[in-house]
Design an enzyme around this catalytic site. Structure first.
Site, short mmCIF file in Angstrom:
data_model
loop_
_atom_site.label_atom_id
_atom_site.label_comp_id
_atom_site.label_asym_id
_atom_site.label_seq_id
_atom_site.Cartn_x
_atom_site.Cartn_y
_atom_site.Cartn_z
N HIS A 1 0.83 -1.20 0.00
CA HIS A 1 0.00 0.00 0.00
C HIS A 1 0.87 1.26 0.00
O HIS A 1 0.73 2.13 -0.85
CB HIS A 1 -0.93 -0.02 1.22
N GLU A 2 1.79 1.32 0.95
CA GLU A 2 2.61 2.52 1.06
C GLU A 2 3.54 2.66 -0.16
O GLU A 2 3.84 3.77 -0.59
CB GLU A 2 3.41 2.52 2.37
N HIS B 1 1.75 4.52 -2.82
CA HIS B 1 1.88 5.96 -2.60
C HIS B 1 3.29 6.43 -2.98
O HIS B 1 3.47 7.47 -3.63
CB HIS B 1 1.66 6.30 -1.12
N GLU C 1 -4.81 7.65 -3.17
CA GLU C 1 -5.28 6.38 -2.61
C GLU C 1 -5.57 5.36 -3.71
O GLU C 1 -5.45 4.16 -3.49
CB GLU C 1 -6.51 6.64 -1.73
#
Ligand code: ZN
Length: 493
Positions: A258-259, A262, A288
Site C-alpha cells: 500500500h505505502e 503511494h 489512494e
C-alpha cells in the site's frame, strides 16, 4: 529578477520549511525517543508558523498577480493555478479559527483517549460538538454553493462535492451490501495459518524485496517501521515508506504494498518540478487509488502470488504446506468487522459510508452529537450486519474526529473506485497483466502508470486527470464489476 522568479524563490523557501517539518514528523513516528516529544512539538509548531507566514504573506499574492503576465510555458501556467488554489485555501481561514482548532485538537485528543479507554462517549461529546461547530465555520469561510460538505471535501479532493460522494456511495451500497450478505451465508474462510510469531528481520527483508520487485526505487527511498504505516517524502529523490509487523503476516505485506503505491506515485513526479507545488499527488483520492491498486489489484491477485508464494514460503517455512488457492482465498477473506483500518477490500467502503452519512447529518443539524452512538450502531447493523458492543469500538474507534479531520473520508472510497477504473484503462493498453504479474514483470505496468498518472504531478485537476486517463469521470461501475467477479469466484456465488 522577474516576479515569476521571485515567486519561485519564495515557494522554495516554503518548500524547505515544509521539508524540515516532514523529516521531523517522519523521525517522530519512526526513531525519536519518547523524551524528544516536548521539544519536537515546539520545533514543529515554530516551523509550521514560519511556513504558513511565508506562504500567506501579502508578498506571495502580489507576486502571483504580477507573474500571471510573465507565465509563458504550460508548466508555468499550471504552477500559478496550483499556487492560487493553495493560497486561497491557506488564506480563507482566519488565523483565530486555525489557532482555536489547533488548541481544541490537543484537548480533544486527550478527552478522546480517556473516553475510549473508559467507554465514556458523553465525556467526549462536548469537545466533539465544538469540533463540528469549527468545521461548520471553516466551511462558511471556504465557501460553497450547494452543500456545506462541499467546502470541506474540496480541500482534499479539488472539485469533488457531497453530491459526487452521494452518487458514488449509492452505487456502492446497492451492490456491496447484498454481496457482503451473500458471502456471510457461505462457509467461513480459514485464514488462521496467516497468524503467528513471524521473524521481524525476515518480514523486513521479504517486504523490501516485494516492493523493490514492483518498482519502488531504493536509491530514492527506504522503508522503516512505524505503529501506523504511512508514506512521506521531501523530494522526488527521497521518499520514505513505513510498515509494521504484527501476528497477521498480511499486515506487513499489504501495508508495504500500500505505502509503496503511494511512494511510487511520489517518485514518479518529474524531477524538473521538484521543490515546487506541482510535484506529488494530485489529490487524496487519486493518491489512494494508487496505493489500493498496488495493494489490492496487484498484491491480492492470484497471479502475483503464483510468483511470490514460493518466496514467501522459503522465508517463512511454517507456510510451506499451503497451496496457492488456499493462500489466495485466505488473503481475500471477507468478514464484516467493526474497525475500518482492519477491514477487507469488500467491506471497507461500508465503514467510510457510515462516516460520510453521519458527518453530513451532524453538519446539517439533522443529527445531534449526543445521539451519535445510537446512529453509528444503527448504521453498522444496517450496512455490515454487526453492532459494536461498546462505543470504544464504535464511534470512538479512531483519532480523526478529535483532530477535526471532517470531510475527507470519502476520498478513501474514491481511491478504491478509481483504482479499478484506472486499472481497466491500463488493461486496454496492456491486456496481458495477469501473465506479467505471474512472471514478476512489473515494468510495463509501472511504466504505464508513470506515463499516464505519476508524471502529471498536480499539472491537471483531479477531475481532468481521471477524464484524461480513463476517458470518463469517476464511475463506480468498473470497481463494482471487478469486485463482483473476483469475490463471486472466490466464494462460489
Ligand atoms: Zn493510503
Amino acid at each position: 529578477m522577474s516576479s515569476l522568479e521571485q515567486l519561485r524563490s519564495r515557494l522554495a523557501d516554503v518548500n524547505a520549511l515544509n521539508a524540515a517539518r516532514a523529516i521531523m514528523d517522519w523521525d517522530q513516528q519512526t526513531y525519536m525517543p519518547k523524551g524528544g516529544a516536548d521539544a519536537r512539538a515546539e520545533h514543529q509548531g515554530i516551523l509550521s508558523r514560519m511556513s504558513h507566514e511565508t506562504f500567506t504573506d501579502s508578498t506571495t499574492g502580489a507576486l502571483l498577480e504580477k507573474a500571471v503576465g510573465e507565465a509563458e510555458s504550460d508548466d508555468d501556467k499550471a504552477l500559478l493555478r496550483v499556487v492560487r488554489r493553495d493560497l486561497d485555501l491557506a488564506t480563507k481561514l482566519p488565523t483565530a479559527l486555525v489557532e482555536e482548532k489547533s488548541k481544541l485538537s490537543a484537548v480533544a485528543h486527550e478527552k478522546w483517549v480517556e473516553a475510549r479507554a473508559t467507554n465514556d462517549f458523553p465525556e467526549f461529546a462536548p469537545v466533539l460538538e465544538r469540533m463540528f461547530e469549527i468545521a461548520r465555520q471553516e466551511a462558511e469561510c471556504l465557501g460553497y454553493t450547494e452543500h456545506i460538505y462541499d467546502a470541506l471535501l474540496d480541500q482534499y479532493e479539488e472539485g469533488a462535492t457531497a453530491a459526487d460522494a452521494r452518487a458514488m456511495f449509492d452505487a456502492l451500497k446497492g451492490s456491496q451490501v447484498p454481496l457482503v450478505k451473500a458471502i456471510s451465508e457461505k462457509p467461513e474462510t480459514d485464514d488462521g495459518f496467516l497468524y503467528g510469531e513471524w521473524d521481524v528481520v525476515a518480514q523486513s527483508k521479504f517486504t523490501e524485496g516485494l516492493v523493490r520487485s514492483i518498482g519502488f526505487d531504493f536509491n530514492r527511498g527506504r522503508q522503516d517501521t512505524a505503529p501506523h504505516p504511512f508514506c512521506t517524502g521531501w523530494s522526488v529523490g527521497d521518499i520514505r515508506l513505513t510498515t509494521r509487523y504484527k501476528p497477521y503476516i498480511g499486515s506487513a505485506i499489504f501495508g508495504s504494498m500500500h505505502e509503496a503505491g503511494h511512494g511510487m506515485y511520489e517518485q514518479g513526479s518529474p524531477a524538473k518540478w521538484d521543490r515546487t507545488p506541482l510535484v506529488g499527488g494530485v489529490s487524496l483520492g487519486v493518491h489512494e487509488s494508487q496505493s489500493r491498486l498496488w495493494e489490492n489489484i496487484v498484491g491480492r491477485s492470484r497471479p502475483f502470488w503464483s510468483a511470490n508464494l514460493p518466496k514467501l514460503q522459503a522465508a517463512f517455512p511454517a507456510l510451506a504446506g499451503y497451496d496457492l488457492d488456499t493462500f489466495y482465498r485466505a488473503i481475500n477473506k471477507v468478514e464484516p468487522s467493526l474497525i475500518r483500518v482492519e477491514a477487507d477490500e469488500l467491506t471497507y467502503n461500508l465503514h467510510v459510508l457510515v462516516r460520510f452519512e453521519l458527518e453530513c447529518d451532524i453538519l446539517t443539524g439533522k443529527l445531534a452529537v449526543r445521539d451519535l452512538p445510537d446512529a453509528w450502531n444503527a448504521k453498522y447493523a444496517e450496512y455490515l450486519g454487526i453492532t459494536p458492543e461498546t462505543d470504544s469500538v464504535g464511534c470512538l474507534q479512531d483519532v480523526h474526529w478529535s483532530m477535526g479531520s471532517i470531510g475527507y473520508f470519502p476520498t478513501y472510497s474514491m481511491g478504491n473506485v478509481l483504482s479499478y477504473q484506472i486499472w481497466n484503462s491500463l488493461q486496454k493498453d496492456i491486456p496481458n497483466t495477469a501473465d506479467l504479474m505471474a512472471q514478476g514483470e512489473f515494468e510495463p505496468i509501472l511504466g504505464w502508470l508513470q506515463a499516464k498518472v505519476y508524471s502529471k504531478g498536480r499539472y491537471l485537476t483531479p477531475k481532468e486527470l481521471v477524464k484524461q486517463v480513463t476517458g470518463k469521470p469517476m464511475d463506480p461501475a468498473d470497481y463494482l464489476a471487478g469486485l463482483t467477479a473476483k469475490y463471486s469466484a472466490i466464494y462460489d456465488l
